[in-house]
Write a protein that holds these residues in place. Structure first.
Motif, short mmCIF file in Angstrom:
data_model
loop_
_atom_site.label_atom_id
_atom_site.label_comp_id
_atom_site.label_asym_id
_atom_site.label_seq_id
_atom_site.Cartn_x
_atom_site.Cartn_y
_atom_site.Cartn_z
N LEU A 23 55.56 39.32 48.60
CA LEU A 23 55.43 40.67 48.06
C LEU A 23 55.69 40.69 46.55
O LEU A 23 54.99 41.36 45.80
CB LEU A 23 56.39 41.63 48.76
N ASP A 24 56.71 39.94 46.11
CA ASP A 24 56.99 39.85 44.68
C ASP A 24 55.80 39.29 43.91
O ASP A 24 55.45 39.77 42.83
CB ASP A 24 58.23 38.98 44.42
N GLU A 25 55.15 38.26 44.47
CA GLU A 25 53.98 37.67 43.83
C GLU A 25 52.83 38.67 43.76
O GLU A 25 52.13 38.75 42.75
CB GLU A 25 53.54 36.41 44.59
N GLN A 26 52.63 39.44 44.83
CA GLN A 26 51.56 40.44 44.84
C GLN A 26 51.82 41.54 43.82
O GLN A 26 50.91 41.96 43.11
CB GLN A 26 51.40 41.04 46.24
N ILE A 27 53.08 41.98 43.74
CA ILE A 27 53.45 43.01 42.76
C ILE A 27 53.24 42.50 41.34
O ILE A 27 52.71 43.20 40.49
CB ILE A 27 54.90 43.48 42.99
N GLU A 28 53.63 41.25 41.11
CA GLU A 28 53.45 40.64 39.78
C GLU A 28 51.96 40.57 39.43
O GLU A 28 51.57 40.88 38.30
CB GLU A 28 54.08 39.25 39.77
N ALA A 29 51.14 40.18 40.39
CA ALA A 29 49.69 40.08 40.15
C ALA A 29 49.10 41.45 39.83
O ALA A 29 48.28 41.59 38.92
CB ALA A 29 49.00 39.47 41.37
N ILE A 30 49.53 42.47 40.55
CA ILE A 30 49.03 43.83 40.31
C ILE A 30 49.48 44.32 38.94
O ILE A 30 48.70 44.91 38.19
CB ILE A 30 49.52 44.79 41.42
N ALA A 31 50.74 44.06 38.61
CA ALA A 31 51.29 44.54 37.34
C ALA A 31 50.65 43.87 36.13
O ALA A 31 50.55 44.47 35.06
CB ALA A 31 52.80 44.31 37.31
N THR A 32 50.20 42.63 36.29
CA THR A 32 49.64 41.91 35.14
C THR A 32 48.12 41.97 35.08
O THR A 32 47.53 41.48 34.13
CB THR A 32 50.08 40.43 35.17
N THR A 33 47.49 42.58 36.07
CA THR A 33 46.03 42.69 36.08
C THR A 33 45.62 44.02 35.48
O THR A 33 46.13 45.07 35.87
CB THR A 33 45.49 42.59 37.53
N ALA A 34 44.71 43.97 34.51
CA ALA A 34 44.22 45.20 33.90
C ALA A 34 43.39 45.98 34.91
O ALA A 34 42.61 45.39 35.66
CB ALA A 34 43.37 44.86 32.67
#
Length: 153
Positions: free
Chosen positions: A80-91
Protein backbone atom coordinates in the motif's frame (compact mmCIF):
# COMPACT_ATOMS: atom_id res chain seq x y z
CA UNK A 1 11.93 -23.63 18.73
CA UNK A 2 8.76 -21.49 18.38
CA UNK A 3 7.43 -20.64 14.98
CA UNK A 4 7.22 -16.96 14.05
CA UNK A 5 3.56 -16.50 13.12
CA UNK A 6 2.44 -13.26 11.59
CA UNK A 7 -0.95 -11.71 11.06
CA UNK A 8 -2.09 -12.38 7.47
CA UNK A 9 -4.65 -10.86 5.14
CA UNK A 10 -6.93 -13.32 3.33
CA UNK A 11 -10.00 -13.20 1.15
CA UNK A 12 -13.20 -14.25 2.88
CA UNK A 13 -13.52 -16.81 0.08
CA UNK A 14 -10.52 -18.54 1.74
CA UNK A 15 -11.91 -18.27 5.28
CA UNK A 16 -12.70 -21.60 6.92
CA UNK A 17 -13.73 -22.83 10.37
CA UNK A 18 -10.73 -23.21 12.66
CA UNK A 19 -9.14 -19.90 11.68
CA UNK A 20 -8.83 -17.04 14.14
CA UNK A 21 -9.80 -13.60 12.79
CA UNK A 22 -7.66 -10.92 14.40
CA UNK A 23 -9.40 -8.11 12.48
CA UNK A 24 -12.63 -8.13 10.43
CA UNK A 25 -11.18 -5.27 8.37
CA UNK A 26 -14.30 -3.10 8.72
CA UNK A 27 -15.87 -0.66 11.15
CA UNK A 28 -17.47 -2.02 14.29
CA UNK A 29 -20.87 -0.69 13.18
CA UNK A 30 -20.60 -2.72 9.95
CA UNK A 31 -21.04 -6.10 11.63
CA UNK A 32 -23.17 -7.71 14.37
CA UNK A 33 -20.31 -9.41 16.22
CA UNK A 34 -19.20 -8.43 19.73
CA UNK A 35 -15.70 -7.52 18.58
CA UNK A 36 -13.46 -7.38 15.51
CA UNK A 37 -11.58 -10.54 16.47
CA UNK A 38 -12.98 -14.04 16.93
CA UNK A 39 -12.44 -17.71 16.47
CA UNK A 40 -14.30 -19.03 13.42
CA UNK A 41 -16.20 -21.99 14.83
CA UNK A 42 -18.42 -23.02 11.92
CA UNK A 43 -19.60 -22.42 8.34
CA UNK A 44 -22.49 -20.31 9.63
CA UNK A 45 -20.03 -17.69 10.88
CA UNK A 46 -18.09 -17.81 7.60
CA UNK A 47 -21.30 -17.35 5.59
CA UNK A 48 -22.49 -14.48 7.81
CA UNK A 49 -19.17 -12.65 7.29
CA UNK A 50 -19.42 -13.11 3.51
CA UNK A 51 -23.08 -12.00 3.45
CA UNK A 52 -22.11 -8.79 5.25
CA UNK A 53 -20.02 -7.91 2.20
CA UNK A 54 -16.71 -8.25 4.02
CA UNK A 55 -14.22 -9.29 1.35
CA UNK A 56 -10.98 -9.57 3.29
CA UNK A 57 -10.04 -10.27 6.90
CA UNK A 58 -6.82 -10.56 8.89
CA UNK A 59 -6.12 -13.91 10.53
CA UNK A 60 -3.74 -14.87 13.34
CA UNK A 61 -2.15 -18.25 12.49
CA UNK A 62 -0.75 -18.54 16.03
CA UNK A 63 -4.32 -18.81 17.35
CA UNK A 64 -5.94 -20.83 14.55
CA UNK A 65 -5.46 -22.42 11.15
CA UNK A 66 -3.00 -20.85 8.72
CA UNK A 67 -3.09 -20.08 5.02
CA UNK A 68 0.61 -20.45 4.18
CA UNK A 69 0.65 -18.43 0.95
CA UNK A 70 -1.32 -15.46 2.30
CA UNK A 71 0.32 -12.04 2.48
CA UNK A 72 1.40 -10.88 5.90
CA UNK A 73 0.05 -7.61 7.26
CA UNK A 74 3.56 -6.16 6.86
CA UNK A 75 3.62 -7.11 3.16
CA UNK A 76 0.15 -5.59 2.65
CA UNK A 77 1.25 -2.38 4.37
CA UNK A 78 4.46 -2.18 2.32
CA UNK A 79 2.50 -2.74 -0.92
CA UNK A 80 0.00 0.00 0.00
CA UNK A 81 2.85 2.40 0.82
CA UNK A 82 4.40 1.71 -2.61
CA UNK A 83 1.06 2.31 -4.34
CA UNK A 84 0.53 5.58 -2.46
CA UNK A 85 4.06 6.69 -3.33
CA UNK A 86 3.47 5.88 -7.01
CA UNK A 87 0.21 7.84 -7.04
CA UNK A 88 1.75 10.80 -5.23
CA UNK A 89 4.70 11.03 -7.62
CA UNK A 90 2.74 10.52 -10.85
CA UNK A 91 1.49 13.65 -12.58
CA UNK A 92 -2.27 13.55 -13.18
CA UNK A 93 -3.37 12.86 -16.72
CA UNK A 94 -5.51 15.73 -17.98
CA UNK A 95 -7.91 14.71 -20.75
CA UNK A 96 -7.55 16.63 -24.00
CA UNK A 97 -10.25 19.29 -24.42
CA UNK A 98 -12.68 18.64 -27.27
CA UNK A 99 -15.52 20.54 -28.89
CA UNK A 100 -19.03 20.42 -27.49
CA UNK A 101 -20.28 18.46 -30.51
CA UNK A 102 -17.60 15.81 -30.04
CA UNK A 103 -18.29 15.38 -26.35
CA UNK A 104 -22.11 15.42 -26.47
CA UNK A 105 -22.20 11.99 -28.14
CA UNK A 106 -19.96 10.49 -25.45
CA UNK A 107 -21.86 12.30 -22.69
CA UNK A 108 -25.19 10.87 -23.88
CA UNK A 109 -23.77 7.33 -23.78
CA UNK A 110 -22.34 7.95 -20.29
CA UNK A 111 -25.69 9.31 -19.13
CA UNK A 112 -27.52 6.20 -20.37
CA UNK A 113 -24.95 3.92 -18.76
CA UNK A 114 -25.17 5.84 -15.47
CA UNK A 115 -28.97 5.52 -15.45
CA UNK A 116 -28.72 1.77 -16.07
CA UNK A 117 -26.16 1.28 -13.30
CA UNK A 118 -28.16 3.34 -10.78
CA UNK A 119 -31.35 1.43 -11.65
CA UNK A 120 -29.56 -1.90 -11.12
CA UNK A 121 -28.05 -0.67 -7.83
CA UNK A 122 -31.44 0.43 -6.53
CA UNK A 123 -32.87 -2.98 -7.44
CA UNK A 124 -30.01 -4.71 -5.61
CA UNK A 125 -30.56 -2.51 -2.55
CA UNK A 126 -34.28 -3.36 -2.50
CA UNK A 127 -33.42 -7.06 -2.67
CA UNK A 128 -30.83 -6.70 0.10
CA UNK A 129 -27.95 -7.67 -2.18
CA UNK A 130 -24.38 -6.55 -1.70
CA UNK A 131 -23.53 -3.34 -3.56
CA UNK A 132 -20.65 -3.86 -5.96
CA UNK A 133 -18.79 -0.56 -5.95
CA UNK A 134 -16.30 -1.76 -8.55
CA UNK A 135 -19.08 -1.46 -11.16
CA UNK A 136 -19.59 2.21 -10.28
CA UNK A 137 -15.98 3.41 -10.44
CA UNK A 138 -15.51 3.24 -14.24
CA UNK A 139 -18.77 5.12 -14.80
CA UNK A 140 -17.78 7.87 -12.34
CA UNK A 141 -14.34 8.16 -13.96
CA UNK A 142 -16.01 8.44 -17.37
CA UNK A 143 -18.27 11.26 -16.17
CA UNK A 144 -15.35 13.15 -14.60
CA UNK A 145 -13.25 12.74 -17.77
CA UNK A 146 -16.17 14.00 -19.86
CA UNK A 147 -16.46 17.10 -17.68
CA UNK A 148 -12.74 17.80 -18.11
CA UNK A 149 -12.94 17.33 -21.88
CA UNK A 150 -15.87 19.77 -22.19
CA UNK A 151 -17.76 21.06 -19.14
CA UNK A 152 -20.74 22.12 -21.25
CA UNK A 153 -21.53 18.64 -22.55
Amino acid sequence: MAKNFRIKKISTAELIPGMFISDLNCGWLDHPFVGNSMSVKDDTTVNKIRQLGIREVYIDPSRGLDLPNAQTAEEVSRELDEQIEAIATTAPEIPKAVTLAEEVTRAKKLHSEANRIVKNLMGDIRLGKQIELDKIDPMVEGVVDSIFRNKNA
